[in-house]
Design a protein around this motif. Structure first.
Motif, mmCIF file in Angstrom:
data_model
loop_
_atom_site.group_PDB
_atom_site.id
_atom_site.type_symbol
_atom_site.label_atom_id
_atom_site.label_comp_id
_atom_site.label_asym_id
_atom_site.label_seq_id
_atom_site.Cartn_x
_atom_site.Cartn_y
_atom_site.Cartn_z
ATOM 1 N N ASP A 105 -6.489 -2.585 8.651
ATOM 2 C CA ASP A 105 -6.119 -2.202 7.285
ATOM 3 C C ASP A 105 -5.304 -0.911 7.265
ATOM 4 O O ASP A 105 -4.338 -0.784 6.511
ATOM 5 C CB ASP A 105 -7.385 -2.016 6.435
ATOM 6 N N ILE A 106 -5.703 0.056 8.093
ATOM 7 C CA ILE A 106 -4.991 1.335 8.142
ATOM 8 C C ILE A 106 -3.570 1.133 8.659
ATOM 9 O O ILE A 106 -2.610 1.690 8.104
ATOM 10 C CB ILE A 106 -5.751 2.341 9.042
ATOM 11 N N LEU A 107 -3.422 0.325 9.720
ATOM 12 C CA LEU A 107 -2.090 0.049 10.258
ATOM 13 C C LEU A 107 -1.239 -0.715 9.248
ATOM 14 O O LEU A 107 -0.035 -0.477 9.121
ATOM 15 C CB LEU A 107 -2.209 -0.749 11.560
ATOM 16 N N PHE A 108 -1.858 -1.620 8.511
ATOM 17 C CA PHE A 108 -1.171 -2.384 7.472
ATOM 18 C C PHE A 108 -0.578 -1.443 6.426
ATOM 19 O O PHE A 108 0.611 -1.538 6.071
ATOM 20 C CB PHE A 108 -2.159 -3.355 6.831
ATOM 21 N N LEU A 109 -1.387 -0.514 5.923
ATOM 22 C CA LEU A 109 -0.918 0.447 4.925
ATOM 23 C C LEU A 109 0.138 1.384 5.506
ATOM 24 O O LEU A 109 1.103 1.753 4.820
ATOM 25 C CB LEU A 109 -2.091 1.266 4.383
ATOM 26 N N PHE A 110 -0.034 1.759 6.777
ATOM 27 C CA PHE A 110 0.931 2.655 7.417
ATOM 28 C C PHE A 110 2.313 2.004 7.496
ATOM 29 O O PHE A 110 3.329 2.622 7.142
ATOM 30 C CB PHE A 110 0.454 3.028 8.825
ATOM 31 N N VAL A 111 2.354 0.759 7.937
ATOM 32 C CA VAL A 111 3.633 0.049 8.046
ATOM 33 C C VAL A 111 4.244 -0.160 6.660
ATOM 34 O O VAL A 111 5.446 0.043 6.461
ATOM 35 C CB VAL A 111 3.445 -1.308 8.764
ATOM 36 N N ILE A 112 3.411 -0.550 5.700
ATOM 37 C CA ILE A 112 3.879 -0.720 4.317
ATOM 38 C C ILE A 112 4.466 0.593 3.800
ATOM 39 O O ILE A 112 5.570 0.628 3.236
ATOM 40 C CB ILE A 112 2.727 -1.167 3.396
ATOM 41 N N GLY A 113 3.731 1.687 3.970
ATOM 42 C CA GLY A 113 4.153 2.985 3.448
ATOM 43 C C GLY A 113 5.434 3.486 4.073
ATOM 44 O O GLY A 113 6.365 3.906 3.368
ATOM 45 N N VAL A 114 5.521 3.452 5.417
ATOM 46 C CA VAL A 114 6.708 3.951 6.112
ATOM 47 C C VAL A 114 7.938 3.120 5.742
ATOM 48 O O VAL A 114 9.013 3.659 5.449
ATOM 49 C CB VAL A 114 6.495 3.930 7.637
ATOM 50 N N THR A 115 7.784 1.796 5.730
ATOM 51 C CA THR A 115 8.911 0.926 5.401
ATOM 52 C C THR A 115 9.369 1.127 3.967
ATOM 53 O O THR A 115 10.573 1.131 3.675
ATOM 54 C CB THR A 115 8.531 -0.551 5.614
ATOM 55 N N MET A 116 8.420 1.318 3.053
ATOM 56 C CA MET A 116 8.787 1.538 1.654
ATOM 57 C C MET A 116 9.540 2.848 1.475
ATOM 58 O O MET A 116 10.517 2.909 0.726
ATOM 59 C CB MET A 116 7.536 1.523 0.773
#
Length: 304
Positions: free
Chosen positions: A210-221
């Protein structure tokens, strides 16, 4: 030392607070509200020019963001309660807010009264229709275009990156609801489940996916927003008529989203409810019209 409590800062804080509170209304996008509040251009310019004047733009965005978050936290439940208890009057009120902001958008499209070549009017009309069509097409997309399991791996990372880019578009363009885009991409439940895990720092190891999911979402956004903002800022500066014609199309199309609300059926209503709803629509449109007109008058005085 510059004053902190200025009229400009107070205006930014108030607009941020109101946008944060009102964007929780089903079908309403933050971009549309920013346009109505006449702060959209400044937000785009601040993000685009962050490197040129970091301190000024960062403090402006920080103030706006913090007040927006406060508005969302303090009034989201109240607004959702009103939306569910009085669905028709509330939906008409928000449609009124959108309609009231149209004259301000038209002023941005045609800042000076001058005769234009016919082809420019044709292009403006086509871009307006394209803006409407783009939002309607997104709304027609089936839910769950992308599927994710509870885990997260390199096999799914590219799908998350693509989804995050579309979320960045939803963050920037008016008329496109962020929550609706999450549903279309099929990551609504996944996203909010991961957010629920975030405060529990002690169990991050157990929920590393979940943390990696949010990290990738956040950085890409962030990357997507910064890249798209640069393009949007340039278009708004160099081609305001064409850019705002497409934006006007986005805004008009968002009326459909607001009228649909959260998709739940509206209970039977009588003539009294219809009359109140129409009054709400007129009141919302009138309030935004005069507020933006007053803002325009103040801006004209400052320019002179």
């Amino acid at each position: 030392m510059k004053k902190i409590f200025t009229k400009d800062n107070a205006s930014t804080a108030l607009k941020g607070f109101c946008i944060g509170a009102l964007m929780t209304f089903p079908g309403m996008s933050g971009g549309t509200l920013a346009l109505i509040a006449d702060i959209y251009d400044r937000l785009v310019a601040a993000v685009s020019g962050l490197r040129k004047n970091f301190k000024k733009n960062f403090l402006f965005l920080l103030l706006f963001g913090l007040c927006g978050a406060a508005g969302m936290l303090l009034f989201s439940k109240v607004l959702l309660y009103l939306a569910q208890t009085y669905p028709l009057p509330m939906r008409f009120l928000f449609v009124g807010l959108i309609i009231g902001g149209v004259p301000m958008l038209l002023r941005k499209m045609f800042p000076e009264k001058q005769k234009l070549a016919t082809y420019k009017y044709v292009i403006t009309g086509l871009l307006f229709l394209a803006g409407i069509g783009a939002v309607l097409l997104i709304n027609m997309m089936p839910d769950g275009l992308v599927s994710f399991d509870t885990g997260f791996s390199l096999k799914t990372v590219w799908g998350v990156v693509v989804a995050a880019f579309f979320l960045a578009v939803a963050m920037i363009l008016p008329g496109i609801s962020f929550s609706h885009m999450l549903i279309v991409l099929g990551i609504y439940d996944r996203f909010y489940k991961a957010l629920g895990v975030l405060p529990d720092v002690r169990h991050w190891g157990e929920n590393s996916g979940d943390i990696l999911f949010l990290f990738v979402i956040g950085v890409t956004m962030v990357i997507g927003v910064l890249a798209l903002i640069k393009v949007l800022d340039k278009c708004m500066t160099q081609y305001p008529m064409f850019t705002f014609s497409a934006i006007l199309g986005f805004v008009f199309a968002s009326i459909r989203n607001v009228l649909q609300g959260d998709g739940s059926p509206i209970p039977p209503y009588g003539a009294g409810t219809v009359i109140i709803s129409v009054v709400f629509l007129i009141a919302g449109a009138t309030a935004v019209f005069f507020i933006t007109r007053k803002s325009k008058a103040k801006q004209t005085e400052q320019d002179q």
